[in-house]
Each structure stands twice: as structure tokens, then as C-alpha cells.
Design an enzyme around this catalytic site. Structure first.
Site, short mmCIF file in Angstrom:
data_model
loop_
_atom_site.label_atom_id
_atom_site.label_comp_id
_atom_site.label_asym_id
_atom_site.label_seq_id
_atom_site.Cartn_x
_atom_site.Cartn_y
_atom_site.Cartn_z
N ARG A 199 0.85 -1.19 0.00
CA ARG A 199 0.00 0.00 0.00
C ARG A 199 0.89 1.24 0.00
O ARG A 199 1.79 1.38 0.80
CB ARG A 199 -0.91 0.02 1.22
CG ARG A 199 -1.82 1.24 1.19
CD ARG A 199 -3.06 1.01 1.96
NE ARG A 199 -3.86 2.22 1.97
CZ ARG A 199 -4.93 2.37 2.72
NH1 ARG A 199 -5.32 1.39 3.50
NH2 ARG A 199 -5.60 3.49 2.67
N ARG B 124 -6.35 0.83 -3.38
CA ARG B 124 -5.33 0.30 -2.48
C ARG B 124 -5.23 -1.22 -2.59
O ARG B 124 -6.23 -1.89 -2.85
CB ARG B 124 -5.60 0.70 -1.03
CG ARG B 124 -6.88 0.20 -0.36
CD ARG B 124 -8.17 0.92 -0.72
NE ARG B 124 -8.18 2.35 -0.50
CZ ARG B 124 -8.51 2.91 0.68
NH1 ARG B 124 -8.87 2.18 1.69
NH2 ARG B 124 -8.51 4.22 0.79
N ASP C 205 -6.60 -2.59 2.71
CA ASP C 205 -7.03 -1.65 3.74
C ASP C 205 -7.51 -2.50 4.91
O ASP C 205 -8.35 -3.38 4.74
CB ASP C 205 -8.18 -0.80 3.17
CG ASP C 205 -8.68 0.26 4.14
OD1 ASP C 205 -7.87 0.77 4.95
OD2 ASP C 205 -9.88 0.59 4.08
N ASP D 245 -9.08 -2.03 8.55
CA ASP D 245 -9.68 -1.04 9.45
C ASP D 245 -10.20 -1.69 10.72
O ASP D 245 -10.87 -2.73 10.67
CB ASP D 245 -10.85 -0.33 8.76
CG ASP D 245 -10.41 0.58 7.63
OD1 ASP D 245 -9.25 1.02 7.64
OD2 ASP D 245 -11.24 0.85 6.75
N1 PH2 Z 1 -13.06 1.70 1.28
C1 PH2 Z 1 -12.99 3.02 1.33
C2 PH2 Z 1 -13.74 3.87 0.42
N2 PH2 Z 1 -14.58 3.19 -0.46
N3 PH2 Z 1 -15.58 1.24 -1.31
C3 PH2 Z 1 -15.72 -0.09 -1.30
N4 PH2 Z 1 -16.59 -0.69 -2.10
N5 PH2 Z 1 -14.97 -0.87 -0.45
C4 PH2 Z 1 -14.07 -0.33 0.41
O1 PH2 Z 1 -13.40 -1.07 1.18
C5 PH2 Z 1 -13.91 1.09 0.42
C6 PH2 Z 1 -14.70 1.85 -0.47
C7 PH2 Z 1 -12.14 3.68 2.31
O2 PH2 Z 1 -11.42 2.85 3.07
MG MG Z 2 -11.27 1.94 5.01
MG MG Z 3 -8.06 2.34 6.48
#
Ligand code: PH2
Ligand code: MG
Ligand code: MG
Length: 132
Positions: A83, A92, A95, A97
Site C-alpha cells: 500500500r 489500495r 485496507d 480497518d
Molecule cells: N473503502 C474506502 C472507500 N470506499 N468502497 C468499497 N466498495 N470498499 C471499500 O473497502 C472502500 C470503499 C475507504 O477505506
Molecule cells: Mg477503510
Molecule cells: Mg483504512
């Protein structure tokens, strides 16, 4: 502590990225992945137009790491998995979270838990609902 994570990828081999992320989380000290949702493909929400679709999933883990330590470790894993750019809501490779950290409410400069946008996002809530 029982912690729920949201996982997403929309660059490279998305499934591999997520699976490698899960392996790396399992290798963290005093940390185990207990449950893993199925992977769902989702349209990108927010961020620059024209980015690829995401694979999203949710994880249930147990850990002895503090929320901030865990956050640091997850950021390190994100980096190891390639990343790079910090475009808000941009594409990315991975991610990771923190959605929920036990029943704690955290409001620090580095971290807000529960994740402030989780309830607006189907790509978070759907996989989370599968395992919680
Ligand atoms: N993550 C985001 C912003 N937008 N859209 C989808 N479909 N999936 C994600 O994991 C995602 C996003 C910010 O982390
Ligand atoms: Mg996120
Ligand atoms: Mg994040």
C-alpha cells in the site's frame, strides 16, 4: 479482547492480498483470527472515479494488543503488502480497518472506534453481519 476488522482491496490480486493480510494478522503477537466472512465484490464508494471494484470482508480476531498497537501493526502490514499512495478513498492493495475493539469507545487523534463510517457502508456491514 475481541476485535472486528474490515478488510478491502481493489488493486492487484485482491483475494491474495486479503489472504496474505489474514496470514500476517495471525502472526502478530498474542493475536488470532477467529472468524472470517465470505468475500464480497463491491462498487467503490467515494474517492476518485474509475477505480476498480473492491473485494471486501470482515474478520473477528482476538488480541492482547492495545488498540493503538494493533493500529500500528495493521498499518505496517498494509505497507508490507504494497500500500503506497495516501489518496483519500483511493485505490489500495489492502485496507485493514478496526471496526470494533471490544465494547470500547475510542476518540483519539490516531483512531476512532467504532469506525465512524461503518454503519453507512454496506460493504462493511454485510460481511460483519455474517460473523458477528
Ligand atoms: N473503502 C474506502 C472507500 N470506499 N468502497 C468499497 N466498495 N470498499 C471499500 O473497502 C472502500 C470503499 C475507504 O477505506
Ligand atoms: Mg477503510
Ligand atoms: Mg483504512
Amino acid at each position: 479482547m475481541i476485535v472486528y476488522l474490515g478488510v478491502g482491496s481493489n488493486l492487484g490480486n485482491r483475494k491474495n492480498n486479503i489472504e496474505e493480510g489474514i496470514r500476517k494478522i495471525n502472526r502478530l503477537k498474542n493475536t488470532k483470527v477467529l472468524k472470517q466472512s465470505s468475500f464480497i465484490q463491491t462498487d467503490p464508494e467515494g474517492g476518485p472515479g474509475g477505480q476498480p471494484k473492491f473485494l471486501n470482508a470482515a474478520l473477528k480476531i482476538s488480541t492482547n494488543l492495545s488498540a493503538l498497537k494493533l493500529l500500528k501493526r495493521l498499518k505496517k502490514i498494509e505497507k508490507e503488502l504494497g500500500r503506497t499512495k495516501a489518496i483519500r478513498n483511493g485505490p489500495r492493495t489492502i485496507d485493514l480497518d478496526i471496526l470494533l475493539y471490544g465494547d470500547r469507545m475510542i476518540r483519539s487523534k490516531e483512531l476512532i472506534v467504532p469506525h465512524p463510517r461503518m454503519f453507512d457502508r454496506d460493504f462493511v456491514i454485510k460481511p460483519l453481519a455474517e460473523i458477528i
